[in-house]
Design a protein around this motif. Sequence first.
Motif, PDB file in Angstrom:
ATOM      1  N   VAL A 143       9.602  11.077 -69.820  1.00  0.00           N
ATOM      2  CA  VAL A 143      10.453  10.669 -68.698  1.00  0.00           C
ATOM      3  C   VAL A 143      11.901  10.473 -69.146  1.00  0.00           C
ATOM      4  CG1 VAL A 143      10.886   8.770 -67.074  1.00  0.00           C
ATOM      5  CG2 VAL A 143       8.567   9.670 -67.361  1.00  0.00           C
ATOM      6  N   MET A 144      12.091   9.974 -70.349  1.00  0.00           N
ATOM      7  CA  MET A 144      13.449   9.735 -70.855  1.00  0.00           C
ATOM      8  C   MET A 144      14.272  11.017 -70.911  1.00  0.00           C
ATOM      9  SD  MET A 144      13.902   6.490 -71.444  1.00  0.00           S
ATOM     10  CE  MET A 144      15.164   6.316 -72.697  1.00  0.00           C
ATOM     11  N   THR A 145      13.615  12.152 -71.059  1.00  0.00           N
ATOM     12  CA  THR A 145      14.358  13.414 -71.130  1.00  0.00           C
ATOM     13  C   THR A 145      14.967  13.789 -69.783  1.00  0.00           C
ATOM     14  OG1 THR A 145      12.420  14.809 -70.637  1.00  0.00           O
ATOM     15  CG2 THR A 145      12.796  14.221 -72.947  1.00  0.00           C
ATOM     16  N   TRP A 146      14.571  13.110 -68.715  1.00  0.00           N
ATOM     17  CA  TRP A 146      15.142  13.386 -67.389  1.00  0.00           C
ATOM     18  C   TRP A 146      16.475  12.679 -67.166  1.00  0.00           C
ATOM     19  CZ3 TRP A 146      10.086  11.870 -64.306  1.00  0.00           C
ATOM     20  CH2 TRP A 146       9.043  12.717 -64.691  1.00  0.00           C
ATOM     21  N   LEU A 147      16.798  11.709 -68.012  1.00  0.00           N
ATOM     22  CA  LEU A 147      17.983  10.882 -67.769  1.00  0.00           C
ATOM     23  C   LEU A 147      19.301  11.655 -67.786  1.00  0.00           C
ATOM     24  CD1 LEU A 147      17.118   7.546 -69.606  1.00  0.00           C
ATOM     25  CD2 LEU A 147      16.736   8.192 -67.226  1.00  0.00           C
ATOM     26  N   PRO A 148      19.510  12.642 -68.683  1.00  0.00           N
ATOM     27  CA  PRO A 148      20.779  13.379 -68.633  1.00  0.00           C
ATOM     28  C   PRO A 148      21.025  14.054 -67.288  1.00  0.00           C
ATOM     29  CG  PRO A 148      19.697  13.755 -70.735  1.00  0.00           C
ATOM     30  CD  PRO A 148      18.711  13.021 -69.870  1.00  0.00           C
TER      31      PRO A 148
ATOM     32  N   ALA B 245      22.014  11.360 -64.789  1.00  0.00           N
ATOM     33  CA  ALA B 245      23.408  10.942 -64.973  1.00  0.00           C
ATOM     34  C   ALA B 245      24.373  11.983 -64.423  1.00  0.00           C
ATOM     35  CB  ALA B 245      23.685  10.691 -66.461  1.00  0.00           C
ATOM     36  N   ARG B 246      24.074  13.260 -64.669  1.00  0.00           N
ATOM     37  CA  ARG B 246      24.939  14.332 -64.168  1.00  0.00           C
ATOM     38  C   ARG B 246      25.002  14.314 -62.647  1.00  0.00           C
ATOM     39  NH1 ARG B 246      24.282  18.830 -61.699  1.00  0.00           N
ATOM     40  NH2 ARG B 246      22.001  18.752 -61.847  1.00  0.00           N
ATOM     41  N   ARG B 247      23.851  14.141 -62.009  1.00  0.00           N
ATOM     42  CA  ARG B 247      23.809  14.125 -60.547  1.00  0.00           C
ATOM     43  C   ARG B 247      24.588  12.940 -59.976  1.00  0.00           C
ATOM     44  NH1 ARG B 247      20.141  17.571 -58.139  1.00  0.00           N
ATOM     45  NH2 ARG B 247      18.622  18.595 -59.516  1.00  0.00           N
ATOM     46  N   ILE B 248      24.434  11.772 -60.606  1.00  0.00           N
ATOM     47  CA  ILE B 248      25.137  10.585 -60.122  1.00  0.00           C
ATOM     48  C   ILE B 248      26.646  10.756 -60.251  1.00  0.00           C
ATOM     49  CG2 ILE B 248      25.556   8.143 -60.614  1.00  0.00           C
ATOM     50  CD1 ILE B 248      22.546   7.924 -61.256  1.00  0.00           C
ATOM     51  N   ASP B 249      27.107  11.299 -61.379  1.00  0.00           N
ATOM     52  CA  ASP B 249      28.548  11.485 -61.573  1.00  0.00           C
ATOM     53  C   ASP B 249      29.130  12.554 -60.659  1.00  0.00           C
ATOM     54  OD1 ASP B 249      28.690   9.509 -63.458  1.00  0.00           O
ATOM     55  OD2 ASP B 249      28.638  10.855 -65.189  1.00  0.00           O
TER      56      ASP B 249
END
Length: 288
Positions: free
Chosen positions: A209-214, A217-221
Amino acid sequence: MSDVSVIGLGAMGTALAEALLKSGVSVTVWNRSPAKADALVAKGAVAAASVKDAVEASKLVIACLLVYDTVYETFEPAKDALAGRTLVNLTNGTPAQAREMAQWAAGLDADYLDGGIMAVPPMIGQAEALILYSGTQTAFEAHKQKLGALGTAKYLGEDAGLAPLHDIALLTAMYGLFSGVTHAFALTGSEKVSAEKFLPMLTDWLGAVMTWLPDMARRIDSGDYRSGVVSNLEMQAAAFGNFIAASEGQGVSAELIAPMFELLKKAVASGYGDADQASLVEMIRAKP
């Protein structure tokens, strides 16, 4: 004169003073209950008779107290002695409290650094202990070698509120993780599956699941919540109801996960049904 004065000798303050002593710097200590300084004195520290004496002993003064009100109260008899010194406040607090204290210190002609300790006392003095700092940059640069004796020192900027902001953000992420993990252990435990037996599967899954974080973050920014979506919120909201039902069916309270279900439903009702999970930030973030 000593190199550093440490004010407040609870478990964390004591660990800070010990790490400084081990690094070879001279340390003056003060605590409201003087007996707490005895073990440090035996290791080479000097116990100050008063908080004013402790402040006057060093150009670098580190405070590690219970709350910000305690910092103001403690330093009241010594506030005039802070002029020309650097106060590093490693007391846990909020960004607003840090900014207010930075103004208070500036009014006393003192440099100010606020800090967030991302470690427990036994980690202090090791590289794994991350300590966040924000405030007067020249003060950080002047004292970063000594501060580095406490752990990895990371400077975030002149705004004193940045260290507590990042501190609380990291801790809320941790508690969010612990909430889900606690619920997962309770759920599997309801069928007599031991936590230790379930743990390897859980850690493997969380690592994936941690590999989904980048991407999150990209989507939020970027605000791009709808391109390349593989699991939209409408589908997730529909499935999440089963999490609640299964928990209740196993006799496990859903109180740790129920808020996420409510947020998913709110997002779908707000037109984000076809969006990625990253869009949930729009339901809770500060509005312009």
